[in-house]
Design an enzyme around this catalytic site. Sequence first.
Site, mmCIF file in Angstrom:
data_model
loop_
_atom_site.group_PDB
_atom_site.id
_atom_site.type_symbol
_atom_site.label_atom_id
_atom_site.label_comp_id
_atom_site.label_asym_id
_atom_site.label_seq_id
_atom_site.Cartn_x
_atom_site.Cartn_y
_atom_site.Cartn_z
ATOM 1 N N THR A 295 19.668 32.257 27.699
ATOM 2 C CA THR A 295 20.029 32.235 26.182
ATOM 3 C C THR A 295 21.240 31.456 25.808
ATOM 4 O OG1 THR A 295 19.280 34.466 26.370
ATOM 5 C CG2 THR A 295 21.064 34.220 24.557
ATOM 6 N N THR B 187 20.487 35.570 31.718
ATOM 7 C CA THR B 187 21.139 36.478 32.336
ATOM 8 C C THR B 187 20.104 37.421 33.286
ATOM 9 O OG1 THR B 187 20.747 37.905 30.442
ATOM 10 C CG2 THR B 187 22.730 36.743 30.533
HETATM 11 N N1 ASP Z 1 15.886 35.676 28.919
HETATM 12 C C1 ASP Z 1 17.128 35.125 28.880
HETATM 13 C C2 ASP Z 1 17.094 34.676 30.156
HETATM 14 O O1 ASP Z 1 17.218 34.927 31.064
HETATM 15 C C3 ASP Z 1 18.093 36.141 28.559
HETATM 16 C C4 ASP Z 1 19.521 35.864 28.815
HETATM 17 O O2 ASP Z 1 19.793 34.446 29.344
HETATM 18 O O3 ASP Z 1 20.422 36.726 28.409
HETATM 19 O O4 ASP Z 1 16.807 33.275 30.218
#
Ligand code: ASP
Length: 330
Positions: free
Chosen positions: A16, A95
Site C-alpha cells: 500500500t 503490511t
Molecule cells: N494488501 C496490502 C499489502 O500487503 C496491504 C498493505 O500494504 O497495507 O501489500
Amino acid sequence: MQVRLEKIVVLGTGGTIAGLAGDPAHSRHYVAAQKPVADLLGGVAVPAGSEVLSEQVAQVDSKDIDLAVWQRLLLRCQYWLAQDDVRGVVITHGTDTLEETALLLQSVLAPAKPVVLTCAMRPANAPDADGPRNLADALQVAACVGAQGVIVVCAGQIHAAAEVQKVHTSRLDAFGSGDAGPLGRIGPDGMQLAREWPRCGKAWSAPDVQALAARTAWPRVEVVYSHALASGALVDALLDAEVTRRLGVPPVQGLVVAGTGNGTVHHALHDALQRAAAAGVHVVRATRCAAGGVSSTGEEAFPDSRGLSPAKARVALMLSLLPGQRARRD
Ligand code: ASP
C-alpha cells in the site's frame, strides 16, 4: 575535505505504501504496488551523513508474495549488507505479510546492520498518506549508530522481527509486539529505545543463502486451525497421496496447528495430527490468540512454536526442514 556519506539502500517490494487510488479523495479504493520506490523517496528527508539509493526488487501486493520475491529480496539484502559503505537497508513492503518477511530475513541473514521494513496503511496519493512519514522514520532508524537486526517501523513505533504482528485491519498503527511491547518509538522528539536492538544471532553462510535463493521449492508447510467442532478431515486430505498427486503439489512436510488458548487442539484434529506425525510430518503447536504464546509442560505430543504466531511458525518450520538445517531445528 570531502565527507564520505554512508549509504542507506531502499529496496522496494510494493504494498500500500506504493499504492495508488483512482480518486485520491476516496483513497480506501486503491491498487497496491504501483509507484516505483525511487518516486516514494521524493521529498522524504535524508538522515544527516547519509546518501540514499533505491532499487526495485519487486512490485507486489504483499498478500501475493511468492517464493521468487523472497529469494530476490534475500539476495539483494545479502549483497547490499556486504558492502562496507552501506550503513543499512530499508525495505518498503505491504503490511499483510510484512511480519513473515521480517522473520525470514532475521532468521537467514541475522544482520549485524539494520534492515528496516516499513509500510503504510494508506496509498501514496491519499491526501493524508502515512507512507512518507514511515519511510522517513525508517531511514532515521537505519542511520542510527548501533542499530542492528531486522526491525519494523510503522506509525512511530519500532518493532523487532521476532515479535511484530499485524494486529489491526485499518488503523494506522496496525502493528503490535504483544506482551514484549515495541522496541521503541520514533517521532518529532527523536528516537527512544525501550529495549536492546535484536541480537544478530548466527547468520546462514553466504553459500547457504545462495542455495536457498536458488531452490525451486521450499519445504511445504501448511497451517491448520483448531476450533469448536473441528475434525481431522483437512489434515487427512493434506496427507492423501492421491490428492497431492492430482494437485501437482509437493507432499506436506510440516504442519503448524493454530491451537486454541495455550496451544490446545480439538481431540479429533489432534488424532489426525498424530497420524500425520507418525507418517513423518513435523507438527508444531502455535496459538490463535494474538498474545501470550504457547508454553509447554513437556508432556505434549507436539513442540510449541517458541512464541511465534502461526504464520511465523510456518516460516520457521519451513526453514528448519531444509536439507542441512536440522541442527538449527533441534
Ligand atoms: N494488501 C496490502 C499489502 O500487503 C496491504 C498493505 O500494504 O497495507 O501489500
